[in-house]
Structure formats: structure tokens, C-alpha cells
Design an enzyme around this catalytic site. Sequence first.
Site, PDB file in Angstrom:
ATOM      1  N   LYS A   1      -4.895  17.514  -7.538  1.00 12.32           N
ATOM      2  CA  LYS A   1      -4.459  16.347  -6.755  1.00 12.32           C
ATOM      3  C   LYS A   1      -3.031  15.889  -7.075  1.00 12.32           C
ATOM      4  O   LYS A   1      -2.347  15.359  -6.206  1.00 12.32           O
ATOM      5  CB  LYS A   1      -5.426  15.177  -6.976  1.00 12.32           C
TER       6      LYS A   1
ATOM      7  N   ASP B   1      -8.723   8.623  -0.761  1.00 16.17           N
ATOM      8  CA  ASP B   1      -9.734   8.203  -1.746  1.00 16.17           C
ATOM      9  C   ASP B   1      -9.755   6.679  -1.877  1.00 16.17           C
ATOM     10  O   ASP B   1     -10.820   6.062  -1.961  1.00 16.17           O
ATOM     11  CB  ASP B   1      -9.423   8.793  -3.136  1.00 16.17           C
TER      12      ASP B   1
HETATM   13  P1  NAP Z   1     -10.015  12.170 -15.110  1.00 15.11           P
HETATM   14  O1  NAP Z   1      -8.645  11.972 -14.560  1.00 15.11           O
HETATM   15  O2  NAP Z   1     -10.320  13.362 -15.930  1.00 15.11           O
HETATM   16  O3  NAP Z   1     -10.358  10.842 -16.001  1.00 15.11           O
HETATM   17  C1  NAP Z   1     -11.561  10.733 -16.719  1.00 15.11           C
HETATM   18  C2  NAP Z   1     -11.733   9.312 -17.250  1.00 15.11           C
HETATM   19  O4  NAP Z   1     -13.009   9.229 -17.905  1.00 15.11           O
HETATM   20  C3  NAP Z   1     -10.681   8.902 -18.286  1.00 15.11           C
HETATM   21  O5  NAP Z   1     -10.435   7.526 -18.171  1.00 15.11           O
HETATM   22  C4  NAP Z   1     -11.403   9.230 -19.610  1.00 15.11           C
HETATM   23  O6  NAP Z   1     -10.941   8.469 -20.720  1.00 15.11           O
HETATM   24  C5  NAP Z   1     -12.820   8.789 -19.264  1.00 15.11           C
HETATM   25  N1  NAP Z   1     -13.820   9.426 -20.129  1.00 15.11           N
HETATM   26  C6  NAP Z   1     -14.178  10.734 -20.149  1.00 15.11           C
HETATM   27  N2  NAP Z   1     -15.157  10.935 -21.068  1.00 15.11           N
HETATM   28  C7  NAP Z   1     -15.408   9.720 -21.629  1.00 15.11           C
HETATM   29  C8  NAP Z   1     -16.323   9.269 -22.652  1.00 15.11           C
HETATM   30  N3  NAP Z   1     -17.172  10.110 -23.243  1.00 15.11           N
HETATM   31  N4  NAP Z   1     -16.331   7.950 -22.949  1.00 15.11           N
HETATM   32  C9  NAP Z   1     -15.500   7.095 -22.338  1.00 15.11           C
HETATM   33  N5  NAP Z   1     -14.605   7.453 -21.372  1.00 15.11           N
HETATM   34  C10 NAP Z   1     -14.564   8.749 -21.033  1.00 15.11           C
HETATM   35  O7  NAP Z   1     -11.122  12.168 -13.960  1.00 15.11           O
HETATM   36  P2  NAP Z   1     -11.046  11.381 -12.558  1.00 15.11           P
HETATM   37  O8  NAP Z   1     -10.486  12.273 -11.519  1.00 15.11           O
HETATM   38  O9  NAP Z   1     -10.409  10.057 -12.807  1.00 15.11           O
HETATM   39  O10 NAP Z   1     -12.603  11.208 -12.201  1.00 15.11           O
HETATM   40  C11 NAP Z   1     -13.427  10.254 -12.876  1.00 15.11           C
HETATM   41  C12 NAP Z   1     -14.808  10.228 -12.226  1.00 15.11           C
HETATM   42  O11 NAP Z   1     -14.745   9.775 -10.885  1.00 15.11           O
HETATM   43  C13 NAP Z   1     -15.451  11.627 -12.166  1.00 15.11           C
HETATM   44  O12 NAP Z   1     -16.792  11.476 -12.539  1.00 15.11           O
HETATM   45  C14 NAP Z   1     -15.357  12.013 -10.706  1.00 15.11           C
HETATM   46  O13 NAP Z   1     -16.439  12.846 -10.314  1.00 15.11           O
HETATM   47  C15 NAP Z   1     -15.457  10.648 -10.036  1.00 15.11           C
HETATM   48  N6  NAP Z   1     -14.822  10.633  -8.683  1.00 15.11           N
HETATM   49  C16 NAP Z   1     -15.613  10.341  -7.610  1.00 15.11           C
HETATM   50  C17 NAP Z   1     -15.043  10.299  -6.331  1.00 15.11           C
HETATM   51  C18 NAP Z   1     -15.920   9.981  -5.135  1.00 15.11           C
HETATM   52  O14 NAP Z   1     -15.542  10.298  -4.008  1.00 15.11           O
HETATM   53  N7  NAP Z   1     -17.044   9.335  -5.338  1.00 15.11           N
HETATM   54  C19 NAP Z   1     -13.682  10.545  -6.152  1.00 15.11           C
HETATM   55  C20 NAP Z   1     -12.898  10.819  -7.282  1.00 15.11           C
HETATM   56  C21 NAP Z   1     -13.486  10.875  -8.544  1.00 15.11           C
HETATM   57  P3  NAP Z   1      -9.733   9.015 -21.646  1.00 15.11           P
HETATM   58  O15 NAP Z   1      -8.469   8.684 -20.927  1.00 15.11           O
HETATM   59  O16 NAP Z   1      -9.893   8.276 -22.909  1.00 15.11           O
HETATM   60  O17 NAP Z   1      -9.928  10.501 -21.798  1.00 15.11           O
END
Ligand code: NAP
Length: 282
Positions: free
Chosen positions: A71, A107
Site C-alpha cells: 500500500k 479504506d
Molecule cells: P501494520 O501496519 O502491520 O500494524 C500493526 C499494528 O498492530 C501496529 O500498531 C502494531 O504495534 C500492532 N501490534 C501487532 N502485534 C501486536 C501485539 N501483540 N500487541 C499489541 N500491538 C500489536 O498492520 P495494518 O495494515 O495497520 O493492519 C492492522 C489490522 O487491521 C490487521 O489486522 C488488518 O487485517 C486490519 N485491517 C482491516 C481492514 C478492513 O477492511 N477491515 C483494512 C485494513 C487493515 P507496533 O507498532 O508496536 O508493532
Amino acid sequence: MKITGKTKIVGIFGYPVKHTLSPLMHNAAFSALRLDYCYLPFEVRPENLKEAVEGIRALNIRGVNITVPHKEAVMDYLDELSSEARLIGAVNIIENRDGRLIGYNTDARGFIKSLLMDAKTKVKGKRVLILGAGGAGKGVAVACAMENAAAITIANRTADKAERLTEYLKGQFSEIPFSAISLEKDRLPEVIADADILINATSVGLKRGESLPVSSRHLHKNLVVYDLIYNPPDTPFLKMAGKAGVKKAVNGLGMLLYQGALSFEIWMCKRPPIDVMKKALF
Ligand code: NAP
């Protein structure tokens, strides 16, 4: 679906891409409106992204959705970006407009629409707490700021990432109070007590056995809870919210639906058949 010499292509670039539900939703919409289009998944490795984007033009593909991990990186290869995509720093859809590749981010608006339709909640004037400062957390924070939230707090495991994000947002939306906290700090219950909307934008809940960053005893009955995760539908975060008897608890499937519907509208210049897309997804 009948593929002929005239069939046009749209699709999705991701790595991995096997799990995607987008082909189901879009192909159902094309069938319902008898549009001669086909939506395909393309597994694109990060090292092949540039060539894959050039292929959109070369193969006269009408457009593609972009998912993890491309992205942000894809922005370097496009001719134009929408103001939302620039603000969020991420693209989830490309339109091929006569050879010009334009990047958008649907999004953010998809999230706001889902919050309105599925949780019957408007962000305007509400105090919002977002858990997570990754790509999704940033998109949701920008969306809530654009909708004039009363205040936005971002809580992240890596606290300086939340701080950097709030500094950036303060520069973009000077009228909104932003604050950053660590997910592990004692202040979290106090911020939840003061919040109207709690959003889980971390990836906690995707894998089994991960412990949630908040506990049900911190939640309250006036809270609307939104979990961006949607698989399984009754996510660990929503189960916990249910136990606490919150006002409303919704998963992220609606966000996927509405970002897809907005993508459809950009490519087809037609109103999307939301009910058909929803039925295919749910
Ligand atoms: P990302 O950029 O990899 O960010 C992941 C986030 O989760 C970071 O803030 C990370 O914290 C945190 N995290 C990961 N493991 C953790 C743990 N064990 N404890 C606490 N915090 C933790 O991923 P993203 O693209 O933002 O996506 C995040 C979620 O949103 C995913 O589950 C994705 O499937 C979902 N999503 C859904 C949609 C939809 O259409 N519904 C769209 C987009 C994303 P740190 O910074 O400390 O690593």
C-alpha cells in the site's frame, strides 16, 4: 461469468493474496449488473511490484486494489494521487485512466461508512481512542480527523510510533486535539473511560492465543467498539466487548465492503450494487 475477447480486467495485487475476499464481492457485482468485467487475484512479490504496476498499463487493466504489503511502496510508481491517499500515505486502489495511473485510498471512507451503517455512529464530536499506529491505524485516524472528531488518542505498543503519528496529524489537522499513549501504560483505562468510540487497529486477534491489549473491566456501556479484524467474525476483541455489555460492537467486514464499493464506483463510474456485494462477502 463468460470470458470473451471483449472482457475487461480488474484485480488485486498482494503478497500473500490467497485469503482475499475481494474477487467474490466484485465478480458478484459484475454479474448482477451484466458488466463484461472479471476481477482476478495477482500474487505480486515486493521485488516485482514496479513491473506489476507497469503491467497495468501494458495489459490495459482497468484498475487494481492494492493490499498488504504494497500500500505504501506502490505510491512511487503512480502518475497521480488523490488528496486522501497523499494524507494517509497509502493507496488501496489504482485507476488506469487512459494510461494514467491514479492512486486513491478508499479504506478511510469505507471505515466511516461502516461505522455509520453497521454501528449507527457518527464520528463528529466524538472522543475516539485508536489502538494501533500501523497503516490501518493511520488511515482510521485521518478518517476520524476528517470527520471532525472531538479528540483522538492513539495507543500503540511501540509508543514512539504513536507519538510520531500524532505529531504528523497535528500538522495536518491543527483544530483537533491528538494525544499518544503506550498500550502498556496505566493511563489506558482512564482514556477508555473518557472515550465514545474504541477502535482496534492492531493485528491482535488475527493469531490464536495473543493477549488483548485491553480488558473487559475497562470498557463501559456507552462505548462503541469497532474491530478492524473480521475473520473470525466474532473476533476475540468483540467477544471481550460483548462481555462488557458495550453499546455496540462491530467487526471490520463492513469496512472491506464499503472500500470495495467505493473502488467499484471509481472503476465503473456506476453506483455499486451494495446488497449483492454484501451477500457475496457475508
Ligand atoms: P501494520 O501496519 O502491520 O500494524 C500493526 C499494528 O498492530 C501496529 O500498531 C502494531 O504495534 C500492532 N501490534 C501487532 N502485534 C501486536 C501485539 N501483540 N500487541 C499489541 N500491538 C500489536 O498492520 P495494518 O495494515 O495497520 O493492519 C492492522 C489490522 O487491521 C490487521 O489486522 C488488518 O487485517 C486490519 N485491517 C482491516 C481492514 C478492513 O477492511 N477491515 C483494512 C485494513 C487493515 P507496533 O507498532 O508496536 O508493532
